[in-house]
Design a protein around this motif. Structure first.
Motif, PDB file in Angstrom:
ATOM      1  N   LEU A  15       0.842  -1.126  -0.040  1.00 35.27           N
ATOM      2  CA  LEU A  15       0.186   0.072  -0.210  1.00 35.27           C
ATOM      3  C   LEU A  15       0.845   1.241   0.024  1.00 35.27           C
ATOM      4  O   LEU A  15       0.523   2.281  -0.817  1.00 35.27           O
ATOM      5  CB  LEU A  15      -0.964  -0.120   1.020  1.00 35.27           C
ATOM      6  CG  LEU A  15      -1.878  -1.175   1.198  1.00 35.27           C
ATOM      7  CD1 LEU A  15      -2.569  -0.905   2.464  1.00 35.27           C
ATOM      8  CD2 LEU A  15      -2.815  -1.044  -0.084  1.00 35.27           C
ATOM      9  N   LEU A  16       1.644   1.299   0.832  1.00 29.85           N
ATOM     10  CA  LEU A  16       2.738   2.514   0.970  1.00 29.85           C
ATOM     11  C   LEU A  16       3.422   2.734  -0.284  1.00 29.85           C
ATOM     12  O   LEU A  16       3.615   3.817  -0.892  1.00 29.85           O
ATOM     13  CB  LEU A  16       3.868   2.107   1.878  1.00 29.85           C
ATOM     14  CG  LEU A  16       3.256   2.383   3.346  1.00 29.85           C
ATOM     15  CD1 LEU A  16       4.345   1.816   4.525  1.00 29.85           C
ATOM     16  CD2 LEU A  16       2.562   3.670   3.690  1.00 29.85           C
ATOM     17  N   TRP A  67       2.395   7.172  -6.878  1.00 35.78           N
ATOM     18  CA  TRP A  67       1.039   7.544  -7.388  1.00 35.78           C
ATOM     19  C   TRP A  67       1.301   8.634  -8.528  1.00 35.78           C
ATOM     20  O   TRP A  67       0.384   8.620  -9.423  1.00 35.78           O
ATOM     21  CB  TRP A  67       0.347   8.377  -6.084  1.00 35.78           C
ATOM     22  CG  TRP A  67      -1.038   8.778  -6.479  1.00 35.78           C
ATOM     23  CD1 TRP A  67      -1.479   9.994  -7.007  1.00 35.78           C
ATOM     24  CD2 TRP A  67      -2.181   7.931  -6.863  1.00 35.78           C
ATOM     25  NE1 TRP A  67      -2.936   9.626  -7.269  1.00 35.78           N
ATOM     26  CE2 TRP A  67      -3.162   8.446  -7.251  1.00 35.78           C
ATOM     27  CE3 TRP A  67      -2.255   6.448  -6.529  1.00 35.78           C
ATOM     28  CZ2 TRP A  67      -4.737   7.901  -7.380  1.00 35.78           C
ATOM     29  CZ3 TRP A  67      -3.377   5.842  -6.727  1.00 35.78           C
ATOM     30  CH2 TRP A  67      -4.627   6.504  -7.331  1.00 35.78           C
ATOM     31  N   LEU A 109      -3.981  -1.287  -5.347  1.00 30.26           N
ATOM     32  CA  LEU A 109      -4.913  -0.966  -3.871  1.00 30.26           C
ATOM     33  C   LEU A 109      -5.975  -1.667  -3.828  1.00 30.26           C
ATOM     34  O   LEU A 109      -6.397  -2.110  -2.843  1.00 30.26           O
ATOM     35  CB  LEU A 109      -5.201   0.725  -3.731  1.00 30.26           C
ATOM     36  CG  LEU A 109      -3.686   1.701  -3.943  1.00 30.26           C
ATOM     37  CD1 LEU A 109      -4.271   3.106  -4.132  1.00 30.26           C
ATOM     38  CD2 LEU A 109      -3.242   1.270  -2.601  1.00 30.26           C
ATOM     39  N   VAL A 128       1.201   4.303  -2.810  1.00 30.83           N
ATOM     40  CA  VAL A 128       0.896   5.760  -2.588  1.00 30.83           C
ATOM     41  C   VAL A 128       2.352   6.499  -3.120  1.00 30.83           C
ATOM     42  O   VAL A 128       2.096   7.730  -3.462  1.00 30.83           O
ATOM     43  CB  VAL A 128       0.679   5.636  -1.181  1.00 30.83           C
ATOM     44  CG1 VAL A 128       0.655   7.429  -0.681  1.00 30.83           C
ATOM     45  CG2 VAL A 128      -0.709   5.328  -0.728  1.00 30.83           C
ATOM     46  N   ARG A 139      -2.379   5.612 -13.024  1.00 27.32           N
ATOM     47  CA  ARG A 139      -3.359   5.510 -12.047  1.00 27.32           C
ATOM     48  C   ARG A 139      -4.051   4.027 -12.004  1.00 27.32           C
ATOM     49  O   ARG A 139      -4.357   3.634 -10.999  1.00 27.32           O
ATOM     50  CB  ARG A 139      -4.268   6.830 -11.997  1.00 27.32           C
ATOM     51  CG  ARG A 139      -3.661   8.110 -11.776  1.00 27.32           C
ATOM     52  CD  ARG A 139      -3.340   8.352 -10.549  1.00 27.32           C
ATOM     53  NE  ARG A 139      -2.365   9.690 -10.479  1.00 27.32           N
ATOM     54  CZ  ARG A 139      -2.889  10.798 -10.225  1.00 27.32           C
ATOM     55  NH1 ARG A 139      -3.916  11.072 -10.146  1.00 27.32           N
ATOM     56  NH2 ARG A 139      -1.951  11.993 -10.119  1.00 27.32           N
TER      57      ARG A 139
END
Length: 582
Positions: A234-235, A241, A253, A238, A246
């Motif tokens: 998840l990190l 990003w 995610l 991010v 996207r």
């Protein structure tokens, strides 16, 4: 995962179609050979020995398959992700021994998959086809995927899941050399664009992101160590990003979150069924460790001990890989994909080592201070990283990285010895915790940290020397394979001694109950052996309708109507026959 593959190599010339076919045949044959080796090594495994872990996973699989439940309240919670793989076994048979042997077979198949998965990862990192075949095969024999594949443990599948996760992450972030780029406002025949890259390429990234998130979520469903993998995934999404499409990051995610929610729901159902009074709760201990100086000392020293074991248990290659990863991350001009893999693997390793050590209760065993099982899931990946460094850095680089690995081994080992002190010798030494260390030292009942470190460095020196020759890939892989063959010979089991295993032997189909005073090492494995009913726990007089009661050995004479039928170390069985038998 080193500066050696920072320079892009040109796309390999197109090979005849038969070459790819031969590679797949070689992969299939190598995989079959590794499965056969694991089955031979584990041919005497007929019942769980790593209790309560193995029994916990087997009971979870049996319940998920619709079989009898059990009461493991107060015990460690064993997640459902790995147990799902064993469910078909309990559809085929209810016999405990047959089911266990099939579970060992599943572990052999899963562990052998490390070979083709390692090959794919090495090819993604631009190692030649032939070199990747031999290096991956040698790495597939690593102790971390060889030892645990012979048991009904989540550790049999986690290393392969981690390798697949790394492959998916590479495909998510890497630019394909053959990918045709177009500028904004490009020629009309370019087709629809996805962030400046061809649409087909964007779809591949989306699928790679979904695979990365899904594998991370599955790892979380398998074991708490997977929580760290999900958090890193998840990190990473991010952090990237603004650098990646996207759609691909959203797929990452979404897959991670959806998979984590589904896994948590499955684990919740399992927890309610097998742990009606709740599993062992270590949250208070974890908070204490994280909020006190003594707790931090325990967690950090334990993490250092795990890193020491990781380096020693991979014959120093993990230390070489760690040094290469740090050097690569420090170079900002490096391509994104290798930097991401290096950073992800490093953060995941440190996170698992620290978190698992912080949550580990003091069980007065040497494994509290130096332990290899929690980082076994990343050991093969670090073995591959170390091999890449040795094969790519040139002669001076080989020497520098080998010396850096020796330094890491000395520092982590020194921290472990300093904090643990005499406890490394006074606490219980469990041989199951130290297969690689016992191989390195030849001492089966104690931890000689210095001797294990020196032996690991000697093996690393052999690997480094092989990497200094003119064509290093084959020779270095052969040296690694020879080390692993020696480990296999050391691990080869002797035939078991015939005779009873010291556990009660109730007969179906009657109800079975265990008195609260009976120790866990009797009633936990008995819960798996009694396949036809859920074992009941009680205090005082055996419940009405029970046919067999297991009581402490010093319980005295049975109540009226009960007959003693057997005894062993710490237990006695009473049987009630006649019309009152259920």
């Amino acid at each position: 995962m080193t500066t050696a593959f920072l320079v892009r190599t040109p796309a390999a010339p197109r090979r005849p179609n038969g070459t790819g076919t031969r590679v797949w045949w070689l992969l299939a044959a190598g995989w079959a050979a590794q499965v056969a080796l694991r089955l031979w090594l584990n041919r005497y495994h007929a019942a769980p020995v790593a209790n309560p872990d193995e029994t916990g996973y087997l009971l979870a699989a049996r319940w998920l398959a619709g079989g009898a439940a059990a009461d493991l309240s107060g015990s460690t919670f064993y997640h459902a992700g790995y147990a799902l793989l064993l469910v078909p076994i309990f559809w085929l048979t209810s016999d405990p021994e047959s089911a266990y042997r099939l579970a060992v077979g599943v572990g052999a198949v899963a562990g052998a998959c490390a070979y083709p998965m390692a090959y794919v990862l090495l090819r993604r990192l631009r190692l030649g086809r032939r070199a990747a075949l031999v290096v991956a095969f040698a790495a597939g024999l690593s102790p971390s995927v060889l030892v645990f594949s012979g048991f009904a443990l989540a550790d049999a599948v986690l290393p392969v899941v981690v390798l697949g996760w790394l492959v998916a992450l590479h495909d998510l972030v890497a630019d394909e050399p053959a990918r045709r780029r177009v500028w904004a406002g490009g020629f009309a025949g370019s087709g629809r664009l996805w962030g400046g890259v061809e649409a087909g390429s964007g779809r591949r990234r989306v699928w790679a992101g979904a695979a990365a998130g899904g594998l991370a979520a599955y790892a979380m469903a398998v074991h708490l160590r997977g929580t760290v993998i999900v958090a890193v995934c998840l990190l990473l999404a991010v952090a990237l990003w603004r650098r990646l499409p996207r759609a691909a990051l959203i797929a990452t995610l979404a897959a991670a979150v959806a998979g984590a929610v589904a896994g948590d729901a499955l684990n919740g159902a399992l927890r309610a069924a097998l742990y009606p009074q709740g599993p062992r709760d270590l949250s208070a201990l974890l908070v204490e460790r994280l909020t006190s100086l003594e707790g931090q000392a325990w967690a950090l020293s334990g993490a250092a001990g795990q890193l020491w074991y990781l380096i020693a248990g991979t014959w120093g290659l993990a230390g070489v890989g760690l040094a290469g990863a740090l050097a690569l991350m420090a170079r900002r001009s490096a391509p994104l994909a290798p930097r991401v893999l290096a950073g992800v693997l490093l953060v995941t390793t440190l996170g698992i080592a620290y978190a698992s050590s912080a949550a580990l209760p003091d069980e007065h065993r040497v494994g509290n201070f130096a332990y290899g099982r929690y980082l076994a899931c990343v050991a093969v990946a670090w073995t591959l990283a170390g091999m890449l460094v040795l094969l790519r850095t040139g002669r001076r680089g080989v020497v520098r990285h080998a010396l850096a690995a020796a330094g890491l081994l000395a520092v982590t080992g020194g921290m472990t010895a300093w904090y643990a002190g005499d406890r490394l010798h006074s606490h219980a030494f469990i041989a199951f915790d130290f297969p690689e260390v016992i191989f390195l030292t030849g001492v089966p009942d104690a931890l000689d940290l210095t001797a294990a470190s020196l032996s690991a460095l000697a093996l690393l020196a052999c690997l480094a020397a092989a990497a200094l020759v003119r064509r290093p890939a084959w020779l270095t892989a052969v040296v690694l394979a020879l080390i692993h063959v020696a480990f296999v010979a050391h691990l080869a089991p002797a035939p078991p001694t015939p005779g009873p295993d010291g556990l009660p032997a109730p007969s179906p189909p009657g109800r079975v109950a265990v008195e609260a005073g009976v120790k866990w090492n009797v009633w936990v494995p008995l819960s798996y052996r009694v396949w036809w009913t859920r074992i009941e726990r009680y205090q005082g007089t055996p419940p009405e309708g029970v046919c067999t009661a297991v009581v402490p050995q010093d319980a005295g004479p049975p109540p009226a109507g009960w007959t003693p039928t057997g005894s062993g170390h710490g237990w006695t069985t009473w049987t009630r026959c006649g019309p009152r038998r259920a």
